[in-house]
Design an enzyme around this catalytic site. Structure first.
Site, PDB file in Angstrom:
ATOM      1  N   ASP A  97      -6.970   4.533  -5.021  1.00  0.00           N
ATOM      2  CA  ASP A  97      -7.582   4.378  -3.700  1.00  0.00           C
ATOM      3  C   ASP A  97      -8.283   5.699  -3.419  1.00  0.00           C
ATOM      4  OD1 ASP A  97      -7.472   2.362  -1.283  1.00  0.00           O
ATOM      5  OD2 ASP A  97      -7.205   4.323  -0.361  1.00  0.00           O
ATOM      6  N   LYS A 148       0.850  -1.191   0.000  1.00  0.00           N
ATOM      7  CA  LYS A 148       0.000   0.000   0.000  1.00  0.00           C
ATOM      8  C   LYS A 148       0.878   1.231   0.000  1.00  0.00           C
ATOM      9  CE  LYS A 148      -4.482   0.924   0.134  1.00  0.00           C
ATOM     10  NZ  LYS A 148      -5.517   0.208  -0.645  1.00  0.00           N
TER      11      LYS A 148
END
Length: 444
Positions: free
Chosen positions: A166, A126
């Site tokens: 995201d 991430k």
């Protein structure tokens, strides 16, 4: 003290000031107790839990850029490459003022198991920055994205680490980042997913997380003698996941009546108007007050309150820890029988426990919102093959993956004596594949 408790204690001590990461680790490891206890000698000798809770690497860097007034701004960029035992690191880039290393680590840790559940060869990672794209001009967003990629490019690649979108990172941001990566590296490869359709993106990627959430929810309900058709649904969020969850819920015969953004929420008893919601959020990038102004049946409320609405099914699709114990009590009191997480860890541990104790069907985010990363992996496959599949092909593959995820976690829960506990089932099903790969590859 057992092995699980030792590792949880060690993680908290080694990573102070990172409550979201502590929460994610505790939630996963607690539910892995049946597997760990059955293999404790092996896992302890191989330090398996220590290795899976420690990222392979954490990258933090400065991101300087110039705003439209000529002022230099400085943000912080992050990439946490957590585990690549089953494939290249894969996970989104979050652009939001709340981003810090603890948030990125929690998301990356969750991503390991979510990606494993898809059955596709992708590891967990991430990244992101505390940059806020809201209120910025296209030129300012481009300036930030190019500066961000000037550092990030050193650590990513089609077979190494493949970031995606995201919160705050949509097609515009991915486009600017991809253009800069291509310019710096001089290669055209599938290094980012969520790209535009004209340069390697996949059809159905925009819809994937929201659609996938409903495919898994539908299967969970069907296997418990229930159905979405005719049910009232409360949804939080008004971004990509929420919009397409609402759209698919309507296609399946459900009636979503709420959505929310960072300032307030909408209750529309006639059902959310998806076309209007898209116009407000995707085209105008405006607040939900504009939805209420254009829709006579809708009522806008400031602050938080989505979960006070009487509903059959709740779909938290906004952000972490948005559904707390009081919200869970309100849902139960109002007769809600199913909660499926569209966001990453949107339900607190206390709320999750309360919902499960009150026999509410509960699908955790690492399973229920895996549709986005699954379709990102399908985009990687198309890029590798220099092919482009139709919307129907991708959507059919997505539905198959989500249905398969539910049955895998259902089977894992039953195997270890926790039938109906889909949190335990999801964590075990995701963990077993990664653990097997780590053990096979030795200490690395």
């Amino acid at each position: 003290m057992g092995y699980v408790d030792e590792v949880i204690e060690r993680v908290i001590a080694k990573n102070p000031g990172e409550p979201e990461f502590h929460q994610a680790v505790k939630e996963v490891l607690e539910s892995l107790r049946p597997v760990v206890e059955a293999n404790e000698a092996l896992y302890r000798r191989e330090a398996l839990l220590e290795r899976i809770t420690e990222p392979d690497r954490q990258i933090k860097f400065r991101v300087p850029w110039v705003d439209d007034k000529g002022q230099v701004q400085v943000n912080t960029g992050y990439r946490v490459q957590f585990n690549n035992a089953i494939g290249p690191y894969k996970g989104g880039l979050r652009l939001h003022p709340s981003v810090n290393v603890g948030i990125i680590k929690f998301l990356g840790f969750e991503q390991i198991f979510k990606n494993s559940l898809t059955s596709l060869p992708i590891g967990g990672g991430k990244g992101g920055s505390d940059f806020d794209p809201k209120g910025k001009s296209d030129r300012e967003v481009m300036a930030f994205c190019q500066s961000f990629m000037n550092e990030l490019y050193k650590y990513i690649g089609a077979d190494e680490d493949v970031p995606a979108g995201d919160i705050g990172t949509g097609a515009r941001e991915i486009g600017y980042m991809f253009g800069q990566y291509k310019k710096i590296r001089g290669v055209y490869e599938g290094v980012l997913t969520g790209k535009g359709l004209s340069y390697g993106g996949s059809l159905a990627r925009t819809e994937a997380t929201g659609y996938g959430l409903l495919y898994l929810t539908e299967e969970m309900l069907k296997c418990n003698g229930k159905d979405i058709a005719g049910k009232t649904i409360a949804v939080s969020g008004a971004g990509n996941v929420a919009i397409y969850a609402i759209q698919k819920a309507q296609q399946l015969g459900g009636k979503p009546v709420t959505c929310s953004d960072s300032t307030g929420w909408i209750y529309d008893p006639e059902g959310i108007d998806v076309a209007l919601l898209k116009e407000v959020k995707e085209v105008k990038r405006a607040r939900l007050t504009e939805y209420a102004a254009a829709r006579p049946s809708a009522v806008y409320h400031e602050g938080k309150g989505v979960w006070t609405v009487k509903c059959d099914i709740a779909l938290p699709c906004a952000t972490q820890n948005e559904l707390d114990l009081d919200d869970a009590k309100a849902l139960v009191a109002n007769g809600c029988f199913a909660v499926a997480e569209g966001a990453n860890m949107p339900t607190t541990l206390e709320a999750t426990k309360y919902l499960q104790e009150n026999k509410v069907l509960f699908a955790p985010g690492k399973a229920a919102n895996a549709g986005g990363v699954a379709t990102s992996a399908l985009e990687m496959s198309q890029n590798s093959e220099r092919l482009s599949w139709s919307f129907e092909e991708v959507d059919a593959k997505l539905k198959g993956i989500m249905v398969n995820i539910f049955h895998n976690l259902d089977d894992a829960a039953k195997k270890y004596g926790h039938e109906g506990d889909y949190v335990v089932g999801a964590n075990i099903a995701g963990f077993e594949k990664v653990a097997t790969a780590m053990l096979a590859q030795g200490v690395c």
